[in-house]
Design an enzyme around this catalytic site. Structure first.
Site, PDB file in Angstrom:
ATOM      1  N   ILE A   1      -3.246  -8.384  13.828  1.00 46.58           N
ATOM      2  CA  ILE A   1      -2.322  -8.022  14.791  1.00 46.58           C
ATOM      3  C   ILE A   1      -3.043  -7.175  16.039  1.00 46.58           C
ATOM      4  O   ILE A   1      -3.127  -7.716  16.972  1.00 46.58           O
ATOM      5  CB  ILE A   1      -1.219  -7.532  14.135  1.00 46.58           C
TER       6      ILE A   1
ATOM      7  N   PRO B   1      -3.053 -12.378   9.568  1.00 48.46           N
ATOM      8  CA  PRO B   1      -3.219 -12.265  10.988  1.00 48.46           C
ATOM      9  C   PRO B   1      -3.757 -10.968  11.097  1.00 48.46           C
ATOM     10  O   PRO B   1      -3.098  -9.697  10.671  1.00 48.46           O
ATOM     11  CB  PRO B   1      -1.956 -12.525  11.445  1.00 48.46           C
TER      12      PRO B   1
ATOM     13  N   ASP C   1      -4.308  -6.666   4.367  1.00 50.46           N
ATOM     14  CA  ASP C   1      -5.297  -7.534   4.707  1.00 50.46           C
ATOM     15  C   ASP C   1      -5.091  -9.230   4.179  1.00 50.46           C
ATOM     16  O   ASP C   1      -5.548 -10.001   4.846  1.00 50.46           O
ATOM     17  CB  ASP C   1      -6.670  -7.269   4.555  1.00 50.46           C
TER      18      ASP C   1
ATOM     19  N   ASN D   1       0.858  -1.416  -0.122  1.00 52.96           N
ATOM     20  CA  ASN D   1       0.044   0.174   0.045  1.00 52.96           C
ATOM     21  C   ASN D   1       0.970   1.358   0.222  1.00 52.96           C
ATOM     22  O   ASN D   1       2.125   1.174  -0.208  1.00 52.96           O
ATOM     23  CB  ASN D   1      -0.879   0.038   1.344  1.00 52.96           C
TER      24      ASN D   1
ATOM     25  N   LYS E   1      10.142 -15.837 -10.926  1.00 52.02           N
ATOM     26  CA  LYS E   1       9.271 -14.921 -11.606  1.00 52.02           C
ATOM     27  C   LYS E   1       8.229 -15.425 -12.716  1.00 52.02           C
ATOM     28  O   LYS E   1       8.397 -16.131 -13.274  1.00 52.02           O
ATOM     29  CB  LYS E   1      10.177 -13.964 -12.462  1.00 52.02           C
TER      30      LYS E   1
ATOM     31  N   LYS F   1     -14.448  -0.110  14.066  1.00 56.44           N
ATOM     32  CA  LYS F   1     -13.197  -0.744  13.865  1.00 56.44           C
ATOM     33  C   LYS F   1     -12.815  -1.035  15.593  1.00 56.44           C
ATOM     34  O   LYS F   1     -12.362  -2.107  15.752  1.00 56.44           O
ATOM     35  CB  LYS F   1     -12.358  -0.124  13.118  1.00 56.44           C
TER      36      LYS F   1
END
Length: 398
Positions: free
Chosen positions: A305, A303, A276, A208, A286, A337
């Site tokens: 966390i 996971p 995620d 990201n 590759k 959340k």
């Protein structure tokens, strides 16, 4: 805070001297008094008037100003401060300090002082890596001089490498560490930061846009308040802070394992932008274009966390702080959340592309706690970090 602390600020010559004006402003905001000393070379980049206006003090420039000698004296000036800061510290100034030279006001003050000295080097990469500068650096360190930076980056001369002056927030954190109160002394705090990289094959990965800047700033601010910080970082764009335990990871599963090993701690701040999902069967070679078309990728959930740590029966930190990067309905999504993850606080922000926050220098956050949603004004990420660190210190003190 730095209330009533006295800083003697020696401004050397170099294009980076412009950053000193911002440093002076921030020091004054924190309650410190700043007495500026401007070298002749420094005057080529900042004016005495601008320094004096921001510091609210006279700018000292000349060793042989008889009026000042009668009123104060350069010896007294060198010893009346709580800390001497040299920024930028040029190769010439470092050489004078290491050699014990005293042929102008700045070098005389540095030789005469019995006050701790903090220097902020800034110079061309070739000058910084020159053996002479290396010898001077080693001598100054042996003499007890503390350093901030230099950083690696683009130079005004067009070159790239180490030698770039540290940013005002980094300098302020070092000054805070030297002089500020330490409400988090004896506390161990875990901070996660940066993105994670989930491999597709040896050269491709899922990630990201997180730069790691906010998490790094939080770790720096907590360390400045005296905390023993464990900093777990993914492959971030920004360098990790100095003075903390740095553990580098690549994937979400790496990070989860390291976090578990780092417990117990007094607080956990989970600022990392953890992926995620991951590819279930990453290729060890590759992937090539073939006539069969686009390869099919299967995903598995990584996971969680924050949720895992928040629901621990043993070794759950007394304070668990999560982060929520949202693009819509920020308060509603972040509040949900917080409930879903089970953490104590959520630091939420809007990372829509139009905000420029993800990967940028500023942040605008909403702190969500049992007391509701508290909106903070947009400010540099370093100031967000300092405000959050103070809030954490207050919570752990209760």
């Amino acid at each position: 805070m730095l209330a009533s602390k006295k800083i003697l600020l020696i401004v050397g010559g170099g294009i980076a001297a412009y950053k000193v004006l911002e440093l002076v402003r921030r020091l004054r905001e924190r309650g410190a008094s700043v007495t500026p000393v401007l070298t002749r070379a420094g005057e080529e980049f900042v004016t005495p008037l601008s320094l004096s206006a921001l510091a609210g003090q006279k700018v000292y420039r000349d060793l042989f100003d008889l009026t000042d000698e009668a009123e104060m004296g350069h010896i007294q000036l060198s010893r009346s401060a709580d800390l001497v800061v040299v920024a930028p510290a040029t190769a010439d100034l470092m050489a004078k300090m290491a050699g014990g030279l005293a042929n102008d006001l700045a070098s005389t003050l540095l030789l005469a002082t019995d006050t701790p000295v903090l220097i902020v080097p800034a110079m061309n990469v070739r000058m910084w890596t020159h053996p002479a500068t290396g010898r001077n650096r080693a001598q100054l360190a042996a003499d007890g001089v503390r350093f901030v930076g230099p950083n690696e980056g683009d130079m005004a001369c067009g070159e790239y490498g180490p030698g770039r002056m540290a940013e005002p927030a980094e300098i302020l954190a070092a000054i805070d560490s030297q002089l500020g109160d330490k409400p988090l002394a004896g506390k161990r705090i875990l901070v996660t930061s940066g993105p994670t990289h989930e491999p597709i094959d040896p050269v491709r990965y899922i990630a990201n846009r997180s730069s790691g800047a906010q998490g790094t700033a939080v770790a720096r601010a907590l360390a400045a308040l005296g905390a023993d910080v464990v900093f777990v970082t993914g492959p971030a764009d920004v360098p990790p802070p100095e003075g903390v335990e740095v553990i580098r990871v690549e994937t979400a599963r790496n990070m989860a394992s390291v976090v578990q090993t780092a417990l117990p701690v007094d607080a956990g701040v989970f600022a990392a932008a953890v992926a995620d999902w991951r590819v279930t069967s990453a290729s060890d070679r590759k992937l090539k274009k073939t006539r069969d078309g686009v390869p099919a990728l299967e995903f598995a959930e990584n996971p969680d966390i924050l949720k895992t740590v928040s629901h621990l029966e043993e070794d759950r930190p007394p304070l668990v702080v999560g982060f929520a990067a949202e693009t819509e309905d920020v308060v509603a999504n972040a509040t949900s959340k917080r409930t879903r993850k089970g953490c104590d606080w959520i630091v939420a922000n809007d990372v829509s592309p139009a905000t420029g926050i993800m990967g940028g220098q500023e942040n605008a956050v909403i702190l969500i706690t049992d007391d509701g949603a508290e909106e903070w004004p947009r400010m540099p990420k370093e100031l967000v970090a300092q405000k959050l660190a103070r809030r954490i210190a207050d919570a752990l003190a209760d």
